[in-house]
Design a protein around this motif. Structure first.
Motif, PDB file in Angstrom:
ATOM      1  N   LYS A 180      45.629  52.966  46.651  1.00 17.63           N
ATOM      2  CA  LYS A 180      46.022  51.394  46.219  1.00 17.63           C
ATOM      3  C   LYS A 180      45.623  51.138  45.110  1.00 17.63           C
ATOM      4  N   MET A 181      46.066  52.030  43.983  1.00 18.38           N
ATOM      5  CA  MET A 181      46.043  51.613  42.586  1.00 18.38           C
ATOM      6  C   MET A 181      47.261  50.843  42.264  1.00 18.38           C
ATOM      7  N   GLY A 182      46.934  49.704  42.030  1.00 15.86           N
ATOM      8  CA  GLY A 182      47.961  48.670  41.228  1.00 15.86           C
ATOM      9  C   GLY A 182      47.918  48.790  39.849  1.00 15.86           C
ATOM     10  N   PRO A 183      49.082  48.412  39.232  1.00 12.95           N
ATOM     11  CA  PRO A 183      49.586  48.326  37.929  1.00 12.95           C
ATOM     12  C   PRO A 183      48.183  48.028  37.327  1.00 12.95           C
ATOM     13  N   ILE A 184      47.818  48.558  35.813  1.00 12.25           N
ATOM     14  CA  ILE A 184      46.770  48.234  35.282  1.00 12.25           C
ATOM     15  C   ILE A 184      46.943  47.234  34.334  1.00 12.25           C
ATOM     16  N   ALA A 185      46.039  46.664  33.657  1.00 12.59           N
ATOM     17  CA  ALA A 185      46.217  45.555  32.610  1.00 12.59           C
ATOM     18  C   ALA A 185      45.347  45.364  31.580  1.00 12.59           C
ATOM     19  N   THR A 186      45.537  44.861  30.327  1.00 13.02           N
ATOM     20  CA  THR A 186      44.327  44.873  29.416  1.00 13.02           C
ATOM     21  C   THR A 186      44.146  43.326  29.135  1.00 13.02           C
ATOM     22  N   ILE A 187      43.018  43.062  29.067  1.00 17.85           N
ATOM     23  CA  ILE A 187      42.324  41.787  28.471  1.00 17.85           C
ATOM     24  C   ILE A 187      42.530  41.649  27.138  1.00 17.85           C
ATOM     25  N   THR A 188      43.160  40.930  26.391  1.00 14.13           N
ATOM     26  CA  THR A 188      43.369  40.872  24.789  1.00 14.13           C
ATOM     27  C   THR A 188      42.902  39.709  24.201  1.00 14.13           C
ATOM     28  N   TYR A 189      42.693  40.009  22.907  1.00 15.69           N
ATOM     29  CA  TYR A 189      42.037  38.887  22.248  1.00 15.69           C
ATOM     30  C   TYR A 189      43.394  38.006  21.951  1.00 15.69           C
ATOM     31  N   GLU A 190      43.109  36.606  21.248  1.00 15.19           N
ATOM     32  CA  GLU A 190      43.975  35.836  20.856  1.00 15.19           C
ATOM     33  C   GLU A 190      44.623  36.530  19.464  1.00 15.19           C
ATOM     34  N   ARG A 191      46.036  36.518  19.373  1.00 16.74           N
ATOM     35  CA  ARG A 191      46.478  36.928  18.096  1.00 16.74           C
ATOM     36  C   ARG A 191      47.698  35.872  17.980  1.00 16.74           C
ATOM     37  N   LEU A 192      47.598  35.422  16.648  1.00 19.28           N
ATOM     38  CA  LEU A 192      48.697  34.408  16.097  1.00 19.28           C
ATOM     39  C   LEU A 192      48.586  33.025  17.235  1.00 19.28           C
ATOM     40  N   GLY A 193      47.419  32.784  17.561  1.00 16.97           N
ATOM     41  CA  GLY A 193      47.130  31.585  18.278  1.00 16.97           C
ATOM     42  C   GLY A 193      47.583  31.590  19.613  1.00 16.97           C
ATOM     43  N   TYR A 194      47.813  32.795  20.032  1.00 18.04           N
ATOM     44  CA  TYR A 194      48.383  33.185  21.348  1.00 18.04           C
ATOM     45  C   TYR A 194      47.241  34.393  22.129  1.00 18.04           C
ATOM     46  N   ARG A 195      47.057  34.112  23.281  1.00 14.17           N
ATOM     47  CA  ARG A 195      46.186  35.019  24.182  1.00 14.17           C
ATOM     48  C   ARG A 195      46.996  35.345  25.445  1.00 14.17           C
ATOM     49  N   SER A 196      47.433  36.365  25.628  1.00 18.21           N
ATOM     50  CA  SER A 196      48.290  36.793  26.987  1.00 18.21           C
ATOM     51  C   SER A 196      47.637  36.524  28.187  1.00 18.21           C
ATOM     52  N   LYS A 197      48.009  35.908  29.105  1.00 19.06           N
ATOM     53  CA  LYS A 197      47.478  36.043  30.299  1.00 19.06           C
ATOM     54  C   LYS A 197      47.900  36.817  31.410  1.00 19.06           C
ATOM     55  N   ARG A 198      48.749  38.024  30.845  1.00 22.03           N
ATOM     56  CA  ARG A 198      49.344  38.909  31.680  1.00 22.03           C
ATOM     57  C   ARG A 198      48.265  39.572  32.671  1.00 22.03           C
TER      58      ARG A 198
END
Lengths: 277, 277
Positions: B131-149
């Motif tokens: 039941k391992m789904g795709p992994i993801a990374t919680i990232t810092y804001e960079r160039l005014g944008y923070r990914s919500k992936r």
């Protein structure tokens, strides 16, 4: 109270880590569970050569039916016990139940990681873990029924652009399912759902981590000859980024025309999945 | 022609395998890439103590901007070269590009596996890789944008009953994101989508594989104190089978009322996902 170390030895004896060797050497008692031992020539002898310890081999019955009673007895006597398993431990439910039982009795439980086929397969062919979909197992027919769960998982993963690792069943006599047999089953199952297995690229993996590891790429309905002895596994890529594609072409030596067909197949599926409702 | 061994050393020096030690000892030249080295005290000294070899440390620029030129030079001279990386190699795109370049030049490329955080995290807490789904990374804001992936991946995985490993970003100064910071970001992101992060169970992982490994369980909006130094990671379970649940309760010592809330959360999501269209 005792301490249980559930130790993964990896995919071959050379994967044994320094930490695990030291734990095995310093333990009061050593047990091992190798349903797959027949596939690894001289595994026990090699372990003994490396560590000086010859573990007591437990069968599936000792673990599943008897709840690891012999292990619990040693722990209840306050001993430090190592329990060796193939790959990364706890990737199989059976070992989880042993850890739960030991914890319930108040013992300390430590899980010692090693190389798992799940991560090793991806790493060997340069596929990104960020697109790792759920894995599945292609199984033999049992009691007149053969599970088709692997097709559901594969199609669902492909329609999301995810990669799929397909593990192969172990027969009741302990023999591994062969990649050619598995690819035949998977091809039929995909054709039954209206897909052309000739458009699907499969990475055929044999003896991952061993010195005679073999990796070949071919269409799902044309499994290669010459993979050699099991254990085997199948890996079906989803959407590929530039580095993954270059890795498959240059390092794994994938036929560019097959890769092109596969990418078109994925693109069609992704478009379909995007249509709402 | 040369031979390139891309070797994973695992999550801490004790994970180094017998096979890798022998390859390092017998290589003509040894390089290492440890963006994360500052987190592992004395990693280089420990490697030297174990193998007798002190690898040349390459920076991110040597690999990414210069295509591993210094590695290629040694290979072009027909040498056997080891390239050491943290975890299981090839789980990062950067290393894939180096392997591709070496293969393009006609050199032999071998990937030597080790413990990866991806499999180790699951194994440490008894969650099934099926039941391992795709992994993801919680990232810092960079160039005014923070990914919500990571929110998309987490919600998609939860609605399919899948487990989600959330890795944490490394800042431009090489510092790791802390679990408390990551949980704060994730809680806000989930609340923004209309979900109550207090109903979500998160397994907080610190220094997995190290002797001072710490694992704690708490609601997403109430990250625990006392995790200690990074590296940290977050693991959010999906649907749980009986053994997984017992493992979380007995071995990981999860609060039963939090587990109950989490299971209800998942059940609601699964019901929603089943409604067609």
């Amino acid at each position: 109270m005792g301490t249980l170390y559930v130790i993964g030895i990896g995919l071959q004896p050379g994967h044994l880590s320094i930490e695990s060797m030291n734990l095995i050497k310093s333990s009061d008692e050593a047990f091992a569970e190798f349903y797959t031992s027949k596939s690894i020539p001289n595994l026990i002898n090699e372990l003994e050569r490396l560590t000086g310890v010859r573990p007591t081999i437990l069968g599936r019955r000792d673990i599943e039916d008897e709840g690891g009673r012999i292990l619990m007895k040693a722990l209840d006597e306050g001993k430090s016990v190592v329990f060796l398993t193939i790959g990364d431990p706890l990737m199989a439910t059976t070992h989880g139940a042993v850890a739960v039982e030991a914890a319930r009795r108040g013992h300390t439980v430590k899980i010692i990681n090693s190389v798992s086929i799940v991560c090793a397969a991806f790493s060997q062919v340069g596929l990104s873990p960020y697109k790792m979909g759920p894995i599945a197992t292609i199984t033999y027919e049992r009691l007149g029924y053969r599970s088709k769960r692997h097709v559901d998982v594969l199609l669902d993963n492909l329609s999301r652009g995810l990669h799929t690792l397909l593990l192969l069943d172990i027969g009741d006599d302990g023999s591994f399912m062969d990649a050619r047999h598995a690819a035949g089953l998977a091809s039929n199952d995909m054709a039954e759902r209206g897909f052309n297995p000739g458009e699907l690229l499969v990475i055929y993996l044999a003896r991952i981590g061993w010195s005679n590891q073999t990796i070949m790429v071919s269409a799902m309905n044309e499994p290669p000859n010459g993979l050699g002895e099991p254990p085997h596994a199948l890996l079906v890529p989803g959407e590929l980024n530039a580095v993954e594609e270059e890795f498959l072409l240059n390092v794994v030596r994938t036929d560019p025309s097959l890769l092109k067909k596969h990418k078109e197949f994925i693109r069609k599926l992704l478009r379909k999945a995007e249509v709402p409702g």
